[in-house]
Design a protein around this motif. Structure first.
Motif, PDB file in Angstrom:
ATOM      1  N   GLN A 328       6.782   7.564   0.989  1.00 36.59           N
ATOM      2  CA  GLN A 328       7.111   8.759   0.546  1.00 36.59           C
ATOM      3  C   GLN A 328       8.673   8.767   0.041  1.00 36.59           C
ATOM      4  OE1 GLN A 328       6.023  11.584   3.756  1.00 36.59           O
ATOM      5  NE2 GLN A 328       3.872  11.414   2.759  1.00 36.59           N
ATOM      6  N   PHE A 329       9.393   8.068   0.995  1.00 36.18           N
ATOM      7  CA  PHE A 329      11.011   8.197   0.529  1.00 36.18           C
ATOM      8  C   PHE A 329      11.167   7.335  -0.719  1.00 36.18           C
ATOM      9  CE2 PHE A 329      14.810   5.528   0.789  1.00 36.18           C
ATOM     10  CZ  PHE A 329      15.875   6.745   0.894  1.00 36.18           C
ATOM     11  N   ILE A 330      10.607   6.329  -0.925  1.00 41.13           N
ATOM     12  CA  ILE A 330      10.869   5.470  -1.896  1.00 41.13           C
ATOM     13  C   ILE A 330      10.179   5.955  -3.332  1.00 41.13           C
ATOM     14  CG2 ILE A 330      11.574   3.214  -1.159  1.00 41.13           C
ATOM     15  CD1 ILE A 330       8.636   2.364  -2.050  1.00 41.13           C
ATOM     16  N   SER A 331       9.015   6.759  -3.335  1.00 43.61           N
ATOM     17  CA  SER A 331       8.229   7.155  -4.259  1.00 43.61           C
ATOM     18  C   SER A 331       8.351   8.630  -4.702  1.00 43.61           C
ATOM     19  CB  SER A 331       6.800   6.765  -4.293  1.00 43.61           C
ATOM     20  OG  SER A 331       6.221   7.529  -2.981  1.00 43.61           O
ATOM     21  N   LYS A 332       9.164   9.330  -3.846  1.00 41.97           N
ATOM     22  CA  LYS A 332       9.424  10.576  -3.911  1.00 41.97           C
ATOM     23  C   LYS A 332       8.260  11.511  -3.945  1.00 41.97           C
ATOM     24  CE  LYS A 332      14.134  10.093  -5.488  1.00 41.97           C
ATOM     25  NZ  LYS A 332      14.362   8.731  -5.017  1.00 41.97           N
ATOM     26  N   SER A 333       7.282  11.339  -3.102  1.00 45.11           N
ATOM     27  CA  SER A 333       5.974  11.936  -3.300  1.00 45.11           C
ATOM     28  C   SER A 333       5.602  12.201  -1.707  1.00 45.11           C
ATOM     29  CB  SER A 333       5.017  11.043  -3.856  1.00 45.11           C
ATOM     30  OG  SER A 333       4.685   9.739  -3.057  1.00 45.11           O
ATOM     31  N   TYR A 334       4.460  12.896  -1.667  1.00 41.27           N
ATOM     32  CA  TYR A 334       4.042  13.524  -0.286  1.00 41.27           C
ATOM     33  C   TYR A 334       2.673  13.004   0.038  1.00 41.27           C
ATOM     34  CZ  TYR A 334       7.976  16.192  -1.173  1.00 41.27           C
ATOM     35  OH  TYR A 334       9.466  16.892  -1.379  1.00 41.27           O
ATOM     36  N   ASP A 335       2.053  12.026  -0.673  1.00 39.35           N
ATOM     37  CA  ASP A 335       0.756  11.735  -0.259  1.00 39.35           C
ATOM     38  C   ASP A 335       0.657  10.384   0.705  1.00 39.35           C
ATOM     39  OD1 ASP A 335       1.646  10.119  -2.278  1.00 39.35           O
ATOM     40  OD2 ASP A 335      -0.238   9.421  -3.250  1.00 39.35           O
ATOM     41  N   THR A 336      -0.350  10.100   1.134  1.00 38.26           N
ATOM     42  CA  THR A 336      -0.386   8.930   1.934  1.00 38.26           C
ATOM     43  C   THR A 336      -0.825   7.861   0.907  1.00 38.26           C
ATOM     44  OG1 THR A 336      -1.287  10.221   3.711  1.00 38.26           O
ATOM     45  CG2 THR A 336      -1.525   8.007   3.768  1.00 38.26           C
ATOM     46  N   PRO A 337      -0.216   6.730   0.984  1.00 35.18           N
ATOM     47  CA  PRO A 337      -0.714   5.777   0.071  1.00 35.18           C
ATOM     48  C   PRO A 337      -2.091   5.150   0.372  1.00 35.18           C
ATOM     49  CG  PRO A 337       1.006   4.659   1.590  1.00 35.18           C
ATOM     50  CD  PRO A 337       0.923   6.048   1.754  1.00 35.18           C
ATOM     51  N   ASN A 338      -2.879   4.677  -0.534  1.00 32.68           N
ATOM     52  CA  ASN A 338      -4.107   3.882  -0.566  1.00 32.68           C
ATOM     53  C   ASN A 338      -4.380   2.687   0.114  1.00 32.68           C
ATOM     54  OD1 ASN A 338      -6.676   4.775  -1.345  1.00 32.68           O
ATOM     55  ND2 ASN A 338      -6.135   5.155  -3.575  1.00 32.68           N
ATOM     56  N   TYR A 339      -3.169   1.805  -0.326  1.00 29.79           N
ATOM     57  CA  TYR A 339      -3.126   0.655   0.027  1.00 29.79           C
ATOM     58  C   TYR A 339      -1.765   0.080   0.345  1.00 29.79           C
ATOM     59  CZ  TYR A 339      -8.067   0.198  -1.303  1.00 29.79           C
ATOM     60  OH  TYR A 339      -9.308   0.248  -1.578  1.00 29.79           O
ATOM     61  N   LYS A 340      -1.451  -0.534   1.269  1.00 32.26           N
ATOM     62  CA  LYS A 340      -0.060  -1.083   1.496  1.00 32.26           C
ATOM     63  C   LYS A 340       0.008  -2.940   1.463  1.00 32.26           C
ATOM     64  CE  LYS A 340       0.172  -0.881   6.329  1.00 32.26           C
ATOM     65  NZ  LYS A 340      -1.187  -0.179   6.695  1.00 32.26           N
ATOM     66  N   ILE A 341       0.785  -3.336   0.750  1.00 36.10           N
ATOM     67  CA  ILE A 341       1.120  -4.844   0.766  1.00 36.10           C
ATOM     68  C   ILE A 341       2.236  -5.247   1.353  1.00 36.10           C
ATOM     69  CG2 ILE A 341       0.500  -6.819  -0.915  1.00 36.10           C
ATOM     70  CD1 ILE A 341      -1.069  -4.674  -2.722  1.00 36.10           C
ATOM     71  N   HIS A 342       2.318  -5.856   2.295  1.00 36.19           N
ATOM     72  CA  HIS A 342       3.694  -6.280   2.916  1.00 36.19           C
ATOM     73  C   HIS A 342       3.732  -7.613   2.686  1.00 36.19           C
ATOM     74  CE1 HIS A 342       6.618  -5.603   6.419  1.00 36.19           C
ATOM     75  NE2 HIS A 342       7.000  -6.357   5.683  1.00 36.19           N
ATOM     76  N   PHE A 343       4.483  -8.159   1.835  1.00 38.60           N
ATOM     77  CA  PHE A 343       4.216  -9.637   1.591  1.00 38.60           C
ATOM     78  C   PHE A 343       5.847 -10.549   1.565  1.00 38.60           C
ATOM     79  CE2 PHE A 343       4.681 -12.652  -2.056  1.00 38.60           C
ATOM     80  CZ  PHE A 343       3.680 -13.715  -1.598  1.00 38.60           C
ATOM     81  N   ALA A 344       5.617 -11.595   2.240  1.00 35.82           N
ATOM     82  CA  ALA A 344       6.843 -12.271   2.447  1.00 35.82           C
ATOM     83  C   ALA A 344       6.580 -13.704   2.229  1.00 35.82           C
ATOM     84  CB  ALA A 344       7.533 -12.139   3.935  1.00 35.82           C
ATOM     85  N   THR A 345       7.273 -14.539   1.459  1.00 40.66           N
ATOM     86  CA  THR A 345       7.211 -15.966   1.030  1.00 40.66           C
ATOM     87  C   THR A 345       8.449 -16.533   1.223  1.00 40.66           C
ATOM     88  OG1 THR A 345       5.837 -17.593   0.054  1.00 40.66           O
ATOM     89  CG2 THR A 345       6.973 -15.727  -1.338  1.00 40.66           C
ATOM     90  N   ILE A 357       0.259   1.391  -3.224  1.00 38.49           N
ATOM     91  CA  ILE A 357      -0.741   2.038  -4.074  1.00 38.49           C
ATOM     92  C   ILE A 357      -0.911   3.439  -3.892  1.00 38.49           C
ATOM     93  CG2 ILE A 357      -2.978   1.607  -5.440  1.00 38.49           C
ATOM     94  CD1 ILE A 357      -1.581  -0.982  -5.415  1.00 38.49           C
ATOM     95  N   PRO A 358      -0.589   4.294  -4.756  1.00 37.49           N
ATOM     96  CA  PRO A 358      -0.574   5.707  -4.129  1.00 37.49           C
ATOM     97  C   PRO A 358      -2.243   6.070  -4.266  1.00 37.49           C
ATOM     98  CG  PRO A 358       0.850   5.218  -6.044  1.00 37.49           C
ATOM     99  CD  PRO A 358       0.130   4.069  -5.889  1.00 37.49           C
ATOM    100  N   SER A 359      -2.479   7.383  -3.743  1.00 35.54           N
ATOM    101  CA  SER A 359      -3.776   7.755  -3.881  1.00 35.54           C
ATOM    102  C   SER A 359      -4.269   8.168  -5.101  1.00 35.54           C
ATOM    103  CB  SER A 359      -4.085   8.760  -2.557  1.00 35.54           C
ATOM    104  OG  SER A 359      -3.008   9.658  -2.866  1.00 35.54           O
ATOM    105  N   GLN A 360      -3.299   8.707  -5.777  1.00 26.19           N
ATOM    106  CA  GLN A 360      -3.497   9.155  -7.461  1.00 26.19           C
ATOM    107  C   GLN A 360      -2.457   8.955  -8.175  1.00 26.19           C
ATOM    108  OE1 GLN A 360      -4.120  13.562  -7.528  1.00 26.19           O
ATOM    109  NE2 GLN A 360      -3.931  13.666  -5.589  1.00 26.19           N
ATOM    110  N   HIS A 361      -2.707   9.203  -9.672  1.00 26.81           N
ATOM    111  CA  HIS A 361      -1.538   9.013 -10.559  1.00 26.81           C
ATOM    112  C   HIS A 361      -1.519  10.214 -11.376  1.00 26.81           C
ATOM    113  CE1 HIS A 361      -4.186   8.167 -14.145  1.00 26.81           C
ATOM    114  NE2 HIS A 361      -5.031   7.630 -13.219  1.00 26.81           N
ATOM    115  N   VAL A 362      -0.406  10.523 -12.075  1.00 27.28           N
ATOM    116  CA  VAL A 362      -0.206  11.437 -12.793  1.00 27.28           C
ATOM    117  C   VAL A 362      -0.435  11.381 -14.335  1.00 27.28           C
ATOM    118  CG1 VAL A 362       1.673  12.568 -11.386  1.00 27.28           C
ATOM    119  CG2 VAL A 362       2.269  11.146 -13.055  1.00 27.28           C
ATOM    120  N   GLU A 363      -0.766  10.351 -14.775  1.00 29.56           N
ATOM    121  CA  GLU A 363      -1.060  10.251 -16.365  1.00 29.56           C
ATOM    122  C   GLU A 363      -2.254  10.700 -16.642  1.00 29.56           C
ATOM    123  OE1 GLU A 363      -0.799   6.040 -17.735  1.00 29.56           O
ATOM    124  OE2 GLU A 363       1.317   5.659 -17.182  1.00 29.56           O
ATOM    125  N   LYS A 364      -3.399  10.648 -15.873  1.00 27.95           N
ATOM    126  CA  LYS A 364      -4.661  11.638 -15.967  1.00 27.95           C
ATOM    127  C   LYS A 364      -4.335  13.000 -16.280  1.00 27.95           C
ATOM    128  CE  LYS A 364      -5.578  12.441 -11.401  1.00 27.95           C
ATOM    129  NZ  LYS A 364      -6.466  12.406 -10.294  1.00 27.95           N
TER     130      LYS A 364
END
Ligand SMILES: Nc1ncnc2c1ncn2[C@@H]1O[C@H](COP(=O)(O)OP(=O)(O)OP(=O)(O)O)[C@@H](O)[C@H]1O
Length: 714
Positions: A328-345, A357-364
């Motif tokens: 919510q902090f980085i995306s300045k939104s209030y929803d709960t993300p659908n998926y999170k991918i925490h990746f390190a290599t 991945i947010p739960s919805q998008h605004v382009e629609k």
């Protein structure tokens, strides 16, 4: 490696090379970096060490949001009236005057004028220096060395004074002796931090140090007419000093009283930079670039960097709640993300990242194209917000953070995205995101289906525009199909699931493009597949026809339309030969007659081998969707429908009656033949304007009613 200013400044060696030819801003040059990459597991282990070895900071950092009732120790020490800093030190004795080294004089003004594309980054540079200095002090303490003022907490304090037009940045880091002030600040291009890194060898703390090139400090001359640096080394027994310069060629050093361990930099701002004496401006800049720096920062007595750099932690260290807050902090939104991918290599590149991945998008909602949502960091310092090119444009719905210490310095944001390394990082990240989504689709298909319904448009755009991800994307897409066992409210299925259900003799994947399920189920093209029990994808979106053509193959299975020649061959291969009602020559006569009377629309008439309930079908034709798209792309062009191949079901009662009518009433027969061909065009989605057939339909109706009347009158 020093990365924090990658997006906005030149390395010193290039400035020197370029200085004689510099015209305007030096924004298009890039730097080939040849620095050692530090093992990233060290970053994590540094964080672990850091949190467990420093009580003040640990308490602060273990909470990612500061709450009033349980404000951590480090934050409470850094906040409040007492914590507001100002110039309290007193110079003692006379000042030594020193000249900057010759090359320093020459290029100081270039640093001040041309090095950075945005003035505000001097704050980032000074905070990064402060963080490096604290890191060095912490290292000394960890390696059991006694340091000056050992109880001072590790922190950075910043103060703005709009009346005096000053900005002060103070740290409790390692500070500088008189000799170090001369060496580090009297010679541009010399980096004490670089030396410190060399001496560290493979020490894990290396990953937390930012500076290396020895120019960042001079960025404050972009905004300040006078710079004062009070510093006191952490070496026990050190004295305090004031270094002062107007950046015009010389500096002075005097002994000073009241200097605490670390460094305090006071910038007397130039009139064109007075905005940096305003709290709100400085706060926004700290939050933009230095929000995740690993030590507490207070501005005018208030904590500023209150969010943990989650991506530097191990997956297991981060709770769902922390993820949600961070998202919510980085995306300045209030929803709960659908998926999170925490990746390190760590191979082939060092990457620490978190994607949501947010739960919805605004382009629609027709709110315009979304901006990219992933920011690029290096060692927790922002390089570029909403970085273009880090993920492909079609992944613009993904929010997140990528931190890599491998990115070489680049001058301008515009050129960052053309950088080969960014492209390599991008490849690794896209692959990982797509792979995670594929795994998620298997783990929880219902949840994935909801997600795909919302975001399918982006993936289809990716499939069409970004061919290299075609296979990965095609695994994720879901479409309705004729398969009867699918749930009532979810008839979507994947290409992979389809192939598992294929008939043993089936080598192709079939689809039909139609406006709705009802139209698909009543389509004569689908009918033989239904009769044969062969599953067909139902595509309702104009774009889907295009998507399926682009996919082309799924594994070794070709994707074909039910209206294609290949589909006809598949359907007819084991079909029982229809019992002919008409003789061979009658059929030939009829087909020849059709091509004569409907010559403007029919290129070839033939007898069908498909067992359909319709008298005639257009076959092997151009897709109606393509036609519509071509028309949309070039409306000025005349898009005539070419003549079509038409198959006649020679056992159909209408065809048989028409055959007979040819002799009895050729005029009516001609009208009916034309109507049958038009009906076939309608079925294929190729009939452009049905209003043109109305006069003929009226003639047919008139004839029908006349005959009926005659029949009654007889
Ligand atoms: N706040 C500070 N405390 C202690 N030493 C400092 C501080 N700021 C700068 N220095 C010293 O001055 C040197 C030069 O700083 P400068 O910012 O110009 O370059 P750098 O941080 O080494 O590298 P870069 O240009 O990559 O940032 C540093 O390497 C460090 O030794």
């Amino acid at each position: 490696m020093m990365l924090r200013r990658a997006a906005s400044r030149l390395p010193i060696n290039q400035i020197v090379n370029q200085s004689s030819t510099t015209v305007g801003r030096l924004s298009t040059l890039s730097f080939i970096n040849s620095t050692t990459s530090t093992s990233s597991s060290s970053l994590t282990s540094y964080n672990n060490n850091f949190y467990t070895n420093n009580n003040n900071v640990r308490n602060y950092c273990q909470k990612n949001k500061v709450e009033d009732e349980d404000m951590p120790e480090a934050l409470s020490s850094i906040q409040g009236e007492d914590s507001i800093i100002e110039e309290t030190e007193k110079v003692v004795g006379v000042a030594d005057k020193h000249s900057f080294q010759t090359e320093t004089q020459k290029i100081l003004h270039i640093v001040a004028e041309s090095l950075y594309t945005e003035k505000e980054v001097f704050i980032r540079e000074l905070i990064s220096n402060a963080s490096d200095a604290i890191e060095k002090a912490r290292h000394l303490q960890l390696t059991s060395q006694k340091i000056m003022d050992g109880d001072l907490p590790f922190e950075i304090k910043i103060a703005t004074d709009d009346d005096k037009k000053t900005l002060i940045i103070q740290d409790t880091g390692v500070g500088m002796t008189k000799e170090e002030l001369i060496k580090n600040l009297g010679r541009i291009g010399y980096s004490g931090t670089g030396d410190f890194l060399k001496n560290l060898g493979d020490n894990p703390d290396k990953a937390s140090v930012i500076g290396q090139f020895g120019v960042g400090f001079y960025s404050c001359f972009m905004v300040g007419h006078t710079i004062k640096v009070y510093s006191r080394s952490a070496a026990v027994g050190s004295k305090g000093y004031l270094w002062e310069s107007d950046g015009a060629g010389s500096y002075s050093i005097s002994e000073a009283d009241g200097v605490q361990r670390g460094t305090k930099i006071i910038i007397h701002l130039k009139p064109n930079s007075y905005e940096f004496a305003k709290k709100a401006t400085v706060e926004a800049i700290i939050k933009k670039y230095s929000n995740f720096v690993g030590f507490p920062i207070a501005l005018n007595g208030q904590a500023v960097n209150t969010i943990k750099a989650l991506w530097t932690l191990n997956k297991s260290q981060v709770t769902d709640e922390e993820h949600k807050e961070f998202y919510q902090f980085i995306s300045k939104s209030y929803d709960t993300p659908n998926y999170k991918i925490h990746f390190a290599t760590d191979t082939p590149l060092t990457i620490r990242s978190i994607f949501y991945i947010p739960s919805q998008h605004v382009e629609k909602y027709g709110m315009g194209r979304m901006e990219p949502g992933v920011s690029l960091f290096s060692r927790k310092v922002l390089i570029q917000q909403k970085a273009k090119g880090l993920l492909p444009d079609w992944m613009r719905f993904v929010r997140g953070v990528v931190d890599s210490e491998d990115i070489p310095l680049n001058v301008s944001r515009e050129h960052l995205q053309d950088n080969g390394l960014i492209q390599r990082i991008s490849q690794v990240l896209v692959k990982r995101i797509l792979k995670t989504l594929d795994d998620e689709s298997k783990r929880d298909p219902a949840k994935f289906n909801v997600f795909m319904n919302e975001f399918a448009g982006f993936f289809k755009e990716g499939l069409i525009t970004d061919f290299k991800w075609k296979d990965d994307i095609s695994r994720l897409l879901r479409f309705e199909s004729s398969h009867e066992d699918l749930e009532a409210d979810n008839k979507n299925t994947s290409l992979e699931e389809y192939t598992k259900r294929m008939k043993p003799d089936q080598n192709q994947i079939f689809y039909i493009t139609v406006p709705s399920r009802e139209v698909a189920l009543s389509s004569p093209y689908y009918e033989p597949f239904k009769n044969k029990g062969v599953e067909v994808f139902f595509l309702y979106n104009t774009l889907d026809d295009f998507v399926f053509s682009n996919i082309g193959h799924f594994g070794d299975k070709k994707i074909v339309s039910v209206e294609s020649k290949e589909a006809e061959e598949f359907i007819s291969k084991d079909q029982e030969k229809l019992k002919d009602t008409l003789s061979q020559s009658e059929v030939s006569d009829f087909l020849k007659w059709i091509t004569d009377v409907c010559g403007d629309k029919v290129s070839m008439a033939k007898a069908t081998t498909r067992n359909t309930s319709t008298p005639a079908l257009i076959v092997d034709h151009e897709s109606a969707t393509f036609r519509r798209m071509m028309k949309m792309m070039d409306p000025s062009k005349q898009h005539d429908i070419p003549k079509q191949q038409v198959e006649f079901n020679m056992n159909h009662s209408i065809v048989l009656k028409l055959h007979a009518q040819r002799q009895i009433n050729p005029a009516i027969a001609k009208l009916v033949a034309e109507q049958i061909v038009d009906n076939a065009l309608v079925t294929a989605g190729l009939y452009e304007d049905s209003r043109t057939m109305v006069p003929r339909l009226n003639s047919i109706l008139d004839n029908l009613l006349t005959q009926s009347q005659q029949h009654v009158n007889k």
